[in-house]
Design a protein around this motif. Structure first.
Motif, mmCIF file in Angstrom:
data_model
loop_
_atom_site.group_PDB
_atom_site.id
_atom_site.type_symbol
_atom_site.label_atom_id
_atom_site.label_comp_id
_atom_site.label_asym_id
_atom_site.label_seq_id
_atom_site.Cartn_x
_atom_site.Cartn_y
_atom_site.Cartn_z
ATOM 1 N N PRO A 175 2.989 10.588 -4.055
ATOM 2 C CA PRO A 175 2.533 9.020 -3.951
ATOM 3 C C PRO A 175 1.743 8.745 -6.166
ATOM 4 O O PRO A 175 0.374 8.775 -6.224
ATOM 5 N N LYS B 23 0.389 9.136 0.380
ATOM 6 C CA LYS B 23 -0.470 10.123 0.238
ATOM 7 C C LYS B 23 -0.249 10.910 1.712
ATOM 8 O O LYS B 23 -0.417 12.148 1.956
ATOM 9 N N GLU C 196 -0.621 4.390 -1.155
ATOM 10 C CA GLU C 196 -1.391 5.106 -0.204
ATOM 11 C C GLU C 196 -0.503 5.695 0.999
ATOM 12 O O GLU C 196 -0.949 6.786 1.142
ATOM 13 N N GLN D 74 0.686 -1.018 -0.263
ATOM 14 C CA GLN D 74 -0.415 0.052 -0.293
ATOM 15 C C GLN D 74 1.214 0.967 0.070
ATOM 16 O O GLN D 74 0.748 2.652 0.725
#
Lengths: 309, 549
Positions: B400, A77, A74, A71
């Protein structure tokens, strides 16, 4: 408190050269955590694993409950990252670089960005190649802070910064902490850790040898106590105390210098039986702890391993 | 031993180049020397070759082309274009490149004067060039013996030395230019431009003898005045002396400027040439709406634009010019072609079956189109590998964005550039053909210009794939070697009557001769499939690997 970073038995090998071995620690949400170690100890490797730039050979790591590898997008972020060595397009200006990374992060608050640029005293109109190492560092720091991430991972953040900017950086970290966000920073500058961190981990030769509060680290340090007596110093009275590792006479035998490991309670009680002119105990500095842990002294390492994590 | 001083340390860094360029170039000569008996197997073939060579005189002066030495000299008239690449890159690297990487500060903190440091580096570069010259000379000599060419060892070595000297000239230009640029890449690029200009200037007198005064401005003109592999022609020591004097001037000027300027800076330009730097506010210095900063793909496109445009200009310009040249020689070749069955066979081997004369001739040049496009692709694949090695992916992958997004964006920008170059080349050739009145099959022209895209994609994907494991230098070296190998197979293989199976090893084989014979759909699909396979594997590898620093 919730652990925002949870690293369990992470091992990363680089073939014949050393990486990190069975590294485990947790960083709680809202704290500033320092990661200490000399060059080549494994600080950057640990950080690059957390950023999914390296894949661990074994072990698990999670950030905000998310697997560091599966992940990673994520995780990124909510993360701001400053690498140890910053390499960016030399033909772009600082301003262009910041806008580019701002866009890649889905847009940023331009007012906040301008504030950060002013605070760090960066001229964003210069090309990256024209910046000094300190100014390059500023670009890296600003891009790490500019999207107000929940977690900041900073690898040796103040390298190359002048003292004024270092102070500004400390204030920025404190603001992040006050805001309930988390900072994980690696450093070999102990005063920086002392000033900014609540807890710290010490890594050496790829192994984490100590994790604890800044005060815990201070408690296991050696104290140096100098006691001056009105008459000849009773050096024999101190030599056999269990916490005194070294005792020597000073000033024609009127003073004694003691190296005390752990509590100085017994030393004070013995000294109180004599007539004293002065007593000076040097405050243990984090520098002493740091040096001691890297002496390679097995006894010390054993002690360290007993400290609760 | 090799770390004892600056000279040896620099020379040590050239060791792979010495053997790679020296042996590689030598083998190219060797193979062509061996091919000569096949090319001139019959008196008719010999006569045809002489006539054909005269038609290509603008490219290289045909002297005794029916002899091994003459044919090799003629065939490798463009050799300088290949060989000059190394000194051109090295000249900009030894001082400016070191400064860019911050190594010069450390070097000059040792008790060495700037002059000593610069001269030792230059001496190492010259030692490397002369070592290459010796290797080239020895291999050419061996080829000459096998081909019974009558080339003496001294002449073979002088061929290498002449080549080394002209390469030294371009190294000197690059070194001098690098005193005026902040980065190594710009210096190499500008010197590359000079190289092309000098090649064109040198050609001038072969197109029109009255333009010889123009050619005299090109150092390549003086290089071409010596043809040591042709026993009857020999060496022009005066011309060699001119090149040596030019070298002395270039290197002295470069070192003198290096002594005067600040390390990490350039020679200050006169005020009227300096770009005015206006003080910007923070808001002005933050280009929030700049298109190139919106995404990884946009940034990748922006990074590709500058080199891409130069390559487009070069490739489209070259092939449009070829159209003009072919049109000019059309009439003379028509007669030649009609009366010579051997020449028909020769042209068909490289130009395709039963084409018209102009198409066949143009088709022979079109083998260079995928090669040039692939060289551009190798530079881009090398930049991808270097970005990771230099840590430029570190922050990008901390945003990201998935690794696949970054990978697709970069490869997407490369693909866009390949399509752009091909389309502009198609447009350039079509317009020039229209203006000059050269008749070309439109469908075949489209096939010939656009079917190079899969070739570029293949070598690009292969480069991206190899960068998953290899260092930039090794990745680039392997790709360059492959290109050279494919070029030799395609360029010389048919002359040596190599079996079809061997020719299959070259990617260029799958390009075929589309200008003459149309699109080889099967071959195109094969190379496309290979490109897709490499692309898929490269993408997978990139998602799984540790990011290097």
């Amino acid at each position: 408190m919730n652990a925002i970073i949870d690293v369990a038995n992470i091992t990363k090998n680089y073939g014949s050269s050393r990486g990190i071995t069975n590294v485990s620690f947790q960083v709680n949400e809202g704290e500033v955590f320092g990661f200490l170690g000399p060059n080549g100890a494994g600080k950057t490797t640990t950080i690059r694993v957390l950023m999914a730039l390296l894949r661990a050979n074994s072990g698990t790591a999670a950030i905000a409950g998310m697997d560091y590898w599966q992940q990673s997008v994520e995780i990124k972020k909510i993360t701001g990252y400053l690498p140890g060595e910053l390499s960016l397009d030399p033909d772009l200006t600082g301003g262009q670089i910041l806008e580019y990374f701002g866009h890649l992060r889905g847009g940023i608050d331009q007012t906040y960005l301008k504030q950060l640029i002013s605070r760090m005293e960066l001229d964003p109109s210069k090309k990256f190649r024209q910046y000094s190492s300190g100014n390059k560092r500023k670009v890296g720091l600003i891009q790490a802070f500019m999207h107000r991430p929940k977690l900041l991972i900073l690898d040796e953040p103040t390298n190359g910064l002048d003292p004024l900017n270092q102070q500004e950086f400390v204030r920025m970290v404190q603001e992040v902490r006050d805001d309930g966000r988390t900072v994980f920073l690696s450093s070999h500058i102990l005063s920086e850790i002392e000033q900014t961190c609540g807890r710290a981990g010490i890594i050496r030769e790829g192994k984490l040898i100590k994790v604890g509060g800044i005060n815990e680290l201070k408690d296991i340090k050696q104290h140096e106590v100098i006691i001056t007596f009105t008459g000849p110093a009773p050096i024999a009275a101190f030599q056999n105390l269990p916490d005194v590792s070294h005792a020597e006479a000073l000033q024609n035998g009127d003073a004694v210098r003691l190296t005390v490991t752990g509590s100085i309670d017994q030393v004070i009680k013995i000294a109180a039986q004599y007539s004293i002119v002065s007593l000076k105990s040097s405050e243990p500095s984090l520098e002493d702890v740091f040096l001691r842990y890297y002496e390679g002294d097995g006894t010390v390492l054993q002690e360290a391993s007993n400290v609760s994590q | 031993m090799f770390l004892n001083n600056i000279y040896l340390k620099t020379l040590r860094s050239f060791r792979i180049a010495i053997f790679g360029w020296g042996i590689g170039t030598g083998l190219m000569l060797y193979v062509v020397l061996l091919a000569v008996p096949t090319v001139i197997a019959t008196p008719a073939a010999k006569a045809d070759l002489i006539t054909l060579a005269k038609s290509f005189a603008w490219l290289a002066e045909p002297v005794d082309v029916a002899t091994p030495g003459g044919y090799t000299t003629f065939k490798y008239g463009f050799l300088i274009l290949v060989m000059a690449l190394w000194p051109l890159l090295t000249g900009s690297r030894i001082l400016r490149g070191e400064e860019e990487r911050g190594l010069m500060d450390a070097l000059l903190s040792t008790p060495h004067s700037r002059t000593s440091a610069a001269l030792q580096k230059i001496a190492a570069m010259w030692t490397a060039l002369l070592s290459m010259a010796v290797l080239i000379g020895l291999i050419a000599f061996a080829g000459g013996i096998n081909a019974n060419a009558g080339i003496s060892l001294g002449n073979a070595l002088m061929f290498g030395v002449n080549l080394a000297i002209i390469c030294g000239v371009f190294g000197g230009i690059s070194l001098l230019v690098s005193q005026f640029t902040l980065d190594q890449r710009s210096a190499s690029g500008i010197t590359g431009g000079f190289l092309l200009v000098f090649i064109v200037l040198d050609m001038a007198h072969r197109i029109n003898p009255s333009w010889e005064w123009v050619s005299r401005f090109s150092p390549i003109y003086y290089y071409n005045l010596s043809k040591p592999l042709i026993p009857s022609y020999g060496i022009n020591f005066g011309a060699i002396a001119v090149q040596i004097v030019l070298c002395a001037v270039l290197y002295t000027a470069a070192v003198a400027l290096f002594m005067q300027r600040d390390i990490g800076q350039t020679i200050p330009l006169p005020k009227w040439l300096r770009r005015s730097q206006k003080q910007q506010t923070i808001a002005q210095a933050l280009p929030e709406r700049n298109w190139s900063l919106q995404s990884v793909f946009a940034r990748s496109i922006a990074d590709t634009i500058k080199p891409g445009l130069w390559w487009t200009l070069g490739i489209a310009g070259f092939f449009s010019w070829m159209v003009v040249v072919v049109k000019q020689t059309e009439n003379s070749l028509n007669a030649l072609y009609a009366g010579s069955p051997t020449l028909v066979t020769l042209l068909q081997k490289v130009g395709g079956t039963n084409p018209t004369v102009n198409t066949a001739l143009l088709s022979t040049f079109f083998v260079f189109l995928p090669i040039l496009l692939m060289v551009f692709t190798v530079t881009q694949a090398s930049a991808w590998a270097a970005d990771e090695e230099n840590g430029r992916q570190e922050l990008l992958l901390a945003t990201p964005k998935t690794r696949l997004t970054v990978f697709f964006a970069r490869f997407g920008a490369l693909t866009t550039a390949l399509i752009f170059i091909s389309l502009v080349t198609l447009g350039g050739i079509a317009v020039t053909a229209q203006i000059t009145g050269l008749g070309l099959n439109s469908g075949n022209l489209i096939a010939a210009t656009l079917s190079v895209i899969p070739q570029g994609l293949f070598i690009g994907a292969l480069g991206y794939l190899l960068s998953g494991w290899l260092k930039t230098s090794i990745d680039t070296g392997l790709l360059s070697f492959l290109l050279l190998l494919w070029f030799v197979i395609t360029f010389v293989g048919p002359e040596l009557n190599w079996p079809d199976a061997t020719l299959h090893f070259s990617s260029l084989y799958y390009y075929g001769t589309p200008l003459a014979n149309g699109l080889p759909i099967g071959n195109l699909l094969e190379i496309l499939a290979a490109a897709l396979l490499c692309f898929g594997l490269a993408a997978y590898r990139f998602t799984q690997k540790d990011i290097a620093r």
